[in-house]
Design a protein around this motif. Structure first.
Motif, mmCIF file in Angstrom:
data_model
loop_
_atom_site.group_PDB
_atom_site.id
_atom_site.type_symbol
_atom_site.label_atom_id
_atom_site.label_comp_id
_atom_site.label_asym_id
_atom_site.label_seq_id
_atom_site.Cartn_x
_atom_site.Cartn_y
_atom_site.Cartn_z
ATOM 1 N N UNK A 55 1.985 11.196 2.572
ATOM 2 C CA UNK A 55 3.384 10.738 2.645
ATOM 3 C C UNK A 55 4.113 11.092 1.351
ATOM 4 N N UNK A 56 3.456 10.844 0.222
ATOM 5 C CA UNK A 56 4.083 11.172 -1.063
ATOM 6 C C UNK A 56 4.351 12.680 -1.172
ATOM 7 N N UNK A 57 3.391 13.476 -0.712
ATOM 8 C CA UNK A 57 3.558 14.933 -0.798
ATOM 9 C C UNK A 57 4.753 15.402 0.024
ATOM 10 N N UNK A 58 5.084 14.618 1.049
ATOM 11 C CA UNK A 58 6.240 14.978 1.895
ATOM 12 C C UNK A 58 7.517 14.307 1.391
ATOM 13 N N UNK A 59 7.444 13.674 0.225
ATOM 14 C CA UNK A 59 8.643 13.065 -0.367
ATOM 15 C C UNK A 59 8.917 11.650 0.082
ATOM 16 N N UNK A 60 7.968 11.031 0.774
ATOM 17 C CA UNK A 60 8.188 9.672 1.271
ATOM 18 C C UNK A 60 7.608 8.600 0.359
ATOM 19 N N UNK A 61 7.918 7.365 0.682
ATOM 20 C CA UNK A 61 7.408 6.216 -0.053
ATOM 21 C C UNK A 61 6.460 5.439 0.873
ATOM 22 N N UNK A 62 5.617 4.594 0.251
ATOM 23 C CA UNK A 62 4.631 3.842 1.031
ATOM 24 C C UNK A 62 4.868 2.349 0.858
ATOM 25 N N UNK A 63 5.075 1.679 1.978
ATOM 26 C CA UNK A 63 5.199 0.212 1.966
ATOM 27 C C UNK A 63 3.904 -0.370 2.500
ATOM 28 N N UNK A 64 3.232 -1.185 1.689
ATOM 29 C CA UNK A 64 2.027 -1.869 2.172
ATOM 30 C C UNK A 64 2.442 -3.278 2.596
ATOM 31 N N UNK A 65 2.281 -3.552 3.875
ATOM 32 C CA UNK A 65 2.591 -4.876 4.411
ATOM 33 C C UNK A 65 1.525 -5.850 3.903
ATOM 34 N N UNK A 66 1.937 -6.825 3.108
ATOM 35 C CA UNK A 66 0.975 -7.748 2.505
ATOM 36 C C UNK A 66 0.606 -8.926 3.380
ATOM 37 N N UNK A 67 0.964 -8.872 4.655
ATOM 38 C CA UNK A 67 0.726 -10.038 5.521
ATOM 39 C C UNK A 67 -0.755 -10.398 5.613
ATOM 40 N N UNK A 68 -1.631 -9.416 5.468
ATOM 41 C CA UNK A 68 -3.065 -9.695 5.605
ATOM 42 C C UNK A 68 -3.777 -9.699 4.248
ATOM 43 N N UNK A 69 -3.039 -10.083 3.225
ATOM 44 C CA UNK A 69 -3.607 -10.051 1.870
ATOM 45 C C UNK A 69 -4.775 -11.019 1.695
ATOM 46 N N UNK A 70 -4.861 -12.018 2.549
ATOM 47 C CA UNK A 70 -5.989 -12.944 2.369
ATOM 48 C C UNK A 70 -7.321 -12.272 2.687
ATOM 49 N N UNK A 71 -7.274 -11.032 3.205
ATOM 50 C CA UNK A 71 -8.509 -10.260 3.395
ATOM 51 C C UNK A 71 -8.708 -9.257 2.257
ATOM 52 N N UNK A 72 -7.878 -9.362 1.214
ATOM 53 C CA UNK A 72 -7.968 -8.409 0.092
ATOM 54 C C UNK A 72 -8.083 -9.067 -1.279
ATOM 55 N N UNK A 73 -7.537 -10.273 -1.402
ATOM 56 C CA UNK A 73 -7.439 -10.902 -2.727
ATOM 57 C C UNK A 73 -8.788 -10.870 -3.458
ATOM 58 N N UNK A 74 -8.791 -10.321 -4.628
ATOM 59 C CA UNK A 74 -10.006 -10.268 -5.439
ATOM 60 C C UNK A 74 -10.897 -9.083 -5.106
ATOM 61 N N UNK A 75 -10.636 -8.411 -3.992
ATOM 62 C CA UNK A 75 -11.488 -7.302 -3.572
ATOM 63 C C UNK A 75 -10.805 -5.946 -3.688
ATOM 64 N N UNK A 76 -9.485 -5.905 -3.566
ATOM 65 C CA UNK A 76 -8.785 -4.616 -3.562
ATOM 66 C C UNK A 76 -7.358 -4.797 -4.061
ATOM 67 N N UNK A 77 -6.774 -3.724 -4.556
ATOM 68 C CA UNK A 77 -5.408 -3.759 -5.070
ATOM 69 C C UNK A 77 -4.540 -2.769 -4.293
ATOM 70 N N UNK A 78 -3.559 -3.290 -3.533
ATOM 71 C CA UNK A 78 -2.693 -2.382 -2.759
ATOM 72 C C UNK A 78 -2.081 -1.273 -3.615
#
Ligand SMILES: Cc1ncc(COP(=O)(O)O)c(C=O)c1O
Length: 218
Positions: A55-78
């Motif tokens: 997406x970046x290579x095509x000039x776009x931006x990336x939105x990460x929907x944080x709605x499911x962050x409770x499956x990431x906290x402490x394990x990964x960084x968007x």
């Protein structure tokens, strides 16, 4: 703007062939992609970085929907996936009551290059805060924020990470128990059921294919 849906591959990840085709088709007008991570089906797309790069290579931006962050906290960084902007729903991950119509409040995090475009406080331009306000009152429904603050302080980093692992385990347990009654669309590549003792963060797709049946008391 026009929404273009990218197809899902048979394992629940983003279909790369379709993504490439859609990027080519819309390259001149491509604004951004929005990725829910992990997906609402519970799939952790191990190739999400390549998706962001494309997406970046095509000039776009990336939105990460944080709605499911409770499956990431402490394990990964968007931000490390390649996301440019993300929101955190405090009522989904940080203890705010979820229901009754709100109030909804939470941070929107963006990379520095997007700072000039962030919503501000139109009432206080002298304070460097101009632009479109994100809510009618200055800090939104700020009264609920001490709940999240207390939760984070009480849990600490390790506690929050444990809560994430526990949530993943519980979700997989429920999926397993209901599997005979409701179809679970995507089950990942694992061949054994994770237990709290054996769980590691290395699994990119935590939902196993053939979980053993156990009694609730087991
Ligand atoms: C994947 C996803 N994104 C965003 C939202 C929006 O969340 P809310 O309006 O509760 O902040 C939801 C709500 O369930 C969701 O499931």
């Amino acid at each position: 703007m026009k929404v273009v849906v990218v197809a899902t591959a048979s394992d629940g990840t983003i279909d790369h062939a379709d993504l490439t085709a859609k990027i080519e088709q819309h390259r001149d007008a491509l604004s951004c992609i929005m990725i829910t991570y992990p997906s609402t089906h519970g799939v952790y797309d191990a190739d999400v970085r390549e998706v962001c790069d494309a997406i970046h290579a095509a000039g776009g931006q990336v939105y990460i929907d944080g709605a499911n962050l409770n499956a990431l906290v402490g394990l990964a960084q968007p931000g490390l996936f390649g996301g440019d902007v993300s929101h955190l729903n405090l009522h989904k991950t940080f203890c705010i009551p979820h229901g009754g119509g709100g109030p909804g409040v939470g941070p929107v995090a963006a990379r520095a290059h997007l700072a000039p475009f962030m919503p501000g406080n139109a009432a206080d331009p002298a304070n460097g805060e101009s632009g479109t306000p994100i809510s009618a009152s200055r800090y939104g429904s700020a009264g609920v924020l001490p709940i999240s603050w207390a939760y984070v302080k009480l849990m600490g980093g390790q506690g929050l990470t444990e809560a994430t692992k526990s949530a993943l385990l519980a979700a997989n347990y429920i999926a397993s128990r209901l599997n005979d009654f409701f179809p679970v669309l995507y089950t990942g590549e694992g061949d054994s059921w994770p237990t709290s003792a054996s769980w590691t963060c290395a699994s990119s797709r935590p939902r196993p294919a053939s979980p053993p049946r156990t009694s609730p008391s087991a």
